[in-house]
Design a protein around this motif. Structure first.
Motif, PDB file in Angstrom:
ATOM      1  N   PHE A  40       1.089  16.351  14.552  1.00  0.00           N
ATOM      2  CA  PHE A  40       1.850  15.340  15.292  1.00  0.00           C
ATOM      3  C   PHE A  40       1.795  14.023  14.521  1.00  0.00           C
ATOM      4  O   PHE A  40       0.708  13.498  14.241  1.00  0.00           O
ATOM      5  CB  PHE A  40       1.288  15.170  16.701  1.00  0.00           C
ATOM      6  CG  PHE A  40       1.432  16.398  17.553  1.00  0.00           C
ATOM      7  CD1 PHE A  40       2.584  16.608  18.298  1.00  0.00           C
ATOM      8  CD2 PHE A  40       0.424  17.350  17.594  1.00  0.00           C
ATOM      9  CE1 PHE A  40       2.739  17.767  19.067  1.00  0.00           C
ATOM     10  CE2 PHE A  40       0.561  18.506  18.371  1.00  0.00           C
ATOM     11  CZ  PHE A  40       1.717  18.697  19.107  1.00  0.00           C
ATOM     12  N   LEU A  41       2.960  13.507  14.175  1.00  0.00           N
ATOM     13  CA  LEU A  41       3.077  12.249  13.448  1.00  0.00           C
ATOM     14  C   LEU A  41       3.593  11.182  14.409  1.00  0.00           C
ATOM     15  O   LEU A  41       4.709  11.297  14.919  1.00  0.00           O
ATOM     16  CB  LEU A  41       4.032  12.413  12.263  1.00  0.00           C
ATOM     17  CG  LEU A  41       3.713  13.546  11.281  1.00  0.00           C
ATOM     18  CD1 LEU A  41       4.804  13.640  10.218  1.00  0.00           C
ATOM     19  CD2 LEU A  41       2.340  13.339  10.642  1.00  0.00           C
ATOM     20  N   LEU A  42       2.786  10.156  14.647  1.00  0.00           N
ATOM     21  CA  LEU A  42       3.152   9.096  15.593  1.00  0.00           C
ATOM     22  C   LEU A  42       3.624   7.861  14.833  1.00  0.00           C
ATOM     23  O   LEU A  42       2.817   7.146  14.241  1.00  0.00           O
ATOM     24  CB  LEU A  42       1.950   8.724  16.478  1.00  0.00           C
ATOM     25  CG  LEU A  42       1.121   9.873  17.072  1.00  0.00           C
ATOM     26  CD1 LEU A  42       0.029   9.308  17.975  1.00  0.00           C
ATOM     27  CD2 LEU A  42       2.008  10.859  17.810  1.00  0.00           C
ATOM     28  N   GLY A  43       4.928   7.627  14.810  1.00  0.00           N
ATOM     29  CA  GLY A  43       5.453   6.470  14.098  1.00  0.00           C
ATOM     30  C   GLY A  43       5.020   6.444  12.644  1.00  0.00           C
ATOM     31  O   GLY A  43       4.722   5.388  12.094  1.00  0.00           O
ATOM     32  N   SER A  44       4.997   7.602  12.019  1.00  0.00           N
ATOM     33  CA  SER A  44       4.475   7.722  10.651  1.00  0.00           C
ATOM     34  C   SER A  44       5.622   7.815   9.646  1.00  0.00           C
ATOM     35  O   SER A  44       6.434   8.751   9.713  1.00  0.00           O
ATOM     36  CB  SER A  44       3.590   8.964  10.544  1.00  0.00           C
ATOM     37  OG  SER A  44       3.061   9.089   9.246  1.00  0.00           O
ATOM     38  N   PRO A  45       5.716   6.866   8.708  1.00  0.00           N
ATOM     39  CA  PRO A  45       6.829   6.883   7.756  1.00  0.00           C
ATOM     40  C   PRO A  45       6.782   8.080   6.811  1.00  0.00           C
ATOM     41  O   PRO A  45       5.730   8.452   6.321  1.00  0.00           O
ATOM     42  CB  PRO A  45       6.668   5.567   6.993  1.00  0.00           C
ATOM     43  CG  PRO A  45       5.207   5.236   7.114  1.00  0.00           C
ATOM     44  CD  PRO A  45       4.808   5.730   8.463  1.00  0.00           C
ATOM     45  N   ILE A  46       7.959   8.655   6.583  1.00  0.00           N
ATOM     46  CA  ILE A  46       8.087   9.762   5.653  1.00  0.00           C
ATOM     47  C   ILE A  46       8.695   9.262   4.345  1.00  0.00           C
ATOM     48  O   ILE A  46       8.447   9.816   3.281  1.00  0.00           O
ATOM     49  CB  ILE A  46       8.931  10.886   6.285  1.00  0.00           C
ATOM     50  CG1 ILE A  46       8.131  11.512   7.447  1.00  0.00           C
ATOM     51  CG2 ILE A  46       9.314  11.957   5.271  1.00  0.00           C
ATOM     52  CD1 ILE A  46       8.895  12.474   8.299  1.00  0.00           C
ATOM     53  N   MET A  47       9.445   8.189   4.435  1.00  0.00           N
ATOM     54  CA  MET A  47       9.985   7.525   3.262  1.00  0.00           C
ATOM     55  C   MET A  47       9.361   6.135   3.163  1.00  0.00           C
ATOM     56  O   MET A  47       8.611   5.740   4.067  1.00  0.00           O
ATOM     57  CB  MET A  47      11.510   7.440   3.358  1.00  0.00           C
ATOM     58  CG  MET A  47      12.022   6.678   4.551  1.00  0.00           C
ATOM     59  SD  MET A  47      13.831   6.701   4.631  1.00  0.00           S
ATOM     60  CE  MET A  47      14.142   8.460   4.824  1.00  0.00           C
ATOM     61  N   PRO A  48       9.593   5.389   2.096  1.00  0.00           N
ATOM     62  CA  PRO A  48       8.986   4.055   1.976  1.00  0.00           C
ATOM     63  C   PRO A  48       9.276   3.173   3.186  1.00  0.00           C
ATOM     64  O   PRO A  48      10.371   3.206   3.745  1.00  0.00           O
ATOM     65  CB  PRO A  48       9.633   3.486   0.707  1.00  0.00           C
ATOM     66  CG  PRO A  48      10.034   4.673  -0.073  1.00  0.00           C
ATOM     67  CD  PRO A  48      10.421   5.720   0.924  1.00  0.00           C
ATOM     68  N   SER A  49       8.274   2.439   3.595  1.00  0.00           N
ATOM     69  CA  SER A  49       8.404   1.551   4.750  1.00  0.00           C
ATOM     70  C   SER A  49       9.165   0.283   4.369  1.00  0.00           C
ATOM     71  O   SER A  49       8.779  -0.433   3.446  1.00  0.00           O
ATOM     72  CB  SER A  49       7.009   1.176   5.265  1.00  0.00           C
ATOM     73  OG  SER A  49       7.064   0.059   6.105  1.00  0.00           O
ATOM     74  N   ARG A  50      10.244   0.005   5.075  1.00  0.00           N
ATOM     75  CA  ARG A  50      11.024  -1.199   4.815  1.00  0.00           C
ATOM     76  C   ARG A  50      10.170  -2.448   5.009  1.00  0.00           C
ATOM     77  O   ARG A  50      10.252  -3.406   4.239  1.00  0.00           O
ATOM     78  CB  ARG A  50      12.236  -1.270   5.750  1.00  0.00           C
ATOM     79  CG  ARG A  50      13.273  -0.196   5.556  1.00  0.00           C
ATOM     80  CD  ARG A  50      14.401  -0.408   6.564  1.00  0.00           C
ATOM     81  NE  ARG A  50      15.299   0.740   6.610  1.00  0.00           N
ATOM     82  CZ  ARG A  50      16.269   0.883   7.504  1.00  0.00           C
ATOM     83  NH1 ARG A  50      16.451  -0.052   8.422  1.00  0.00           N
ATOM     84  NH2 ARG A  50      17.051   1.948   7.486  1.00  0.00           N
ATOM     85  N   LEU A  51       9.351  -2.416   6.063  1.00  0.00           N
ATOM     86  CA  LEU A  51       8.524  -3.587   6.360  1.00  0.00           C
ATOM     87  C   LEU A  51       7.484  -3.794   5.265  1.00  0.00           C
ATOM     88  O   LEU A  51       7.238  -4.927   4.838  1.00  0.00           O
ATOM     89  CB  LEU A  51       7.854  -3.409   7.723  1.00  0.00           C
ATOM     90  CG  LEU A  51       7.245  -4.657   8.356  1.00  0.00           C
ATOM     91  CD1 LEU A  51       8.299  -5.760   8.524  1.00  0.00           C
ATOM     92  CD2 LEU A  51       6.627  -4.312   9.713  1.00  0.00           C
ATOM     93  N   ALA A  52       6.869  -2.713   4.793  1.00  0.00           N
ATOM     94  CA  ALA A  52       5.881  -2.824   3.719  1.00  0.00           C
ATOM     95  C   ALA A  52       6.542  -3.323   2.437  1.00  0.00           C
ATOM     96  O   ALA A  52       5.955  -4.121   1.697  1.00  0.00           O
ATOM     97  CB  ALA A  52       5.210  -1.473   3.478  1.00  0.00           C
ATOM     98  N   GLN A  53       7.749  -2.867   2.166  1.00  0.00           N
ATOM     99  CA  GLN A  53       8.456  -3.321   0.974  1.00  0.00           C
ATOM    100  C   GLN A  53       8.753  -4.815   1.060  1.00  0.00           C
ATOM    101  O   GLN A  53       8.659  -5.534   0.061  1.00  0.00           O
ATOM    102  CB  GLN A  53       9.750  -2.530   0.789  1.00  0.00           C
ATOM    103  CG  GLN A  53       9.520  -1.098   0.348  1.00  0.00           C
ATOM    104  CD  GLN A  53      10.808  -0.316   0.211  1.00  0.00           C
ATOM    105  OE1 GLN A  53      11.781  -0.548   0.931  1.00  0.00           O
ATOM    106  NE2 GLN A  53      10.840   0.626  -0.729  1.00  0.00           N
ATOM    107  N   LYS A  54       9.112  -5.269   2.243  1.00  0.00           N
ATOM    108  CA  LYS A  54       9.412  -6.683   2.445  1.00  0.00           C
ATOM    109  C   LYS A  54       8.157  -7.539   2.284  1.00  0.00           C
ATOM    110  O   LYS A  54       8.201  -8.649   1.753  1.00  0.00           O
ATOM    111  CB  LYS A  54      10.026  -6.888   3.832  1.00  0.00           C
ATOM    112  CG  LYS A  54      10.511  -8.300   4.116  1.00  0.00           C
ATOM    113  CD  LYS A  54      11.170  -8.385   5.473  1.00  0.00           C
ATOM    114  CE  LYS A  54      11.700  -9.782   5.758  1.00  0.00           C
ATOM    115  NZ  LYS A  54      12.771 -10.187   4.828  1.00  0.00           N
TER     116      LYS A  54
END
Length: 205
Positions: free
Chosen positions: A93-107
């Motif tokens: 079970f993945l809870l709000g877990s990014p599978i691709m790069p996180s936009r927020l982390a990139q920002k």
């Protein structure tokens, strides 16, 4: 059923206590895996998690629950362990877990405070190359994502459904068994009775 919970970045094992309590009440045996991103790189945390999953698998049927970065760690660990022929998890079970790069982390990745607090793990979430290297899970996997986030089109999610930290598109993939959207913000996913209900329903408990 044995359950291992892996918390998100900047959180602690205590963040999953409400969810673990609900699962305990239903007859599961729960435990948590902890880490600190400010002092430990992603690869080191992943290696410890691989050992922990191997230990858990030796005690019978088990599931894995990962919140945010915790889900990325689970995917990375399982990618390595698939080659070692350990007993497979009944469900992930993945809870709000990014599978691709996180936009927020990139920002936020150029920000000195973000880099200091999150170090290698924060840069991992922002890296297209490193996130792409974390492959698909071959076991039954449910993505649970909140949709009670920012609706502002000029924000980091450009109007996409999101939980305030990740958008639905960032946690979606064609290899997932199913995806469940809930009216919850990112931080409250591990403390939600609705999330516990989804997990128990998938386990037929």
């Amino acid at each position: 059923m044995n359950v291992l919970f892996v918390h998100g970045m900047g959180r602690s094992p205590l963040s999953g206590w409400p969810l673990m309590y609900q699962l305990e009440q239903a007859g599961c045996h729960t435990q948590s895996f902890g880490y600190l991103v400010c002092i430990e790189p992603f690869s080191s945390i992943q290696a410890r998690l691989e050992k922990r999953i191997c230990e858990l698998a030796s005690f019978g049927p088990y599931i894995l629950v990962g919140h945010s970065l915790g889900g990325v760690l689970i995917r990375a660990a399982l990618g390595r362990l698939q080659q070692d022929m350990i007993p497979a998890p009944e469900h992930v079970f993945l809870l709000g877990s990014p599978i691709m790069p996180s936009r927020l982390a990139q920002k936020l990745s150029p920000n000195i405070l973000f880099r200091t607090l999150t170090r290698d793990c924060g840069q991992m979430l922002a890296s297209s190359e490193r996130m792409a290297a974390v492959g698909a899970i071959v076991y039954p996997t449910t993505s649970i994502v909140g949709v009670m986030g920012i609706s502002w089109k000029q924000g980091p999610f450009h109007g996409d459904e999101n939980d305030g930290v990740v958008s639905v598109s960032e946690v979606s993939a064609d290899w997932l068994t199913d995806e469940v959207k809930l009216p919850i913000v990112h931080s409250f996913l591990p403390s939600s009775k609705q999330v516990a209900g989804v997990i128990l329903a998938r386990l037929h408990m």
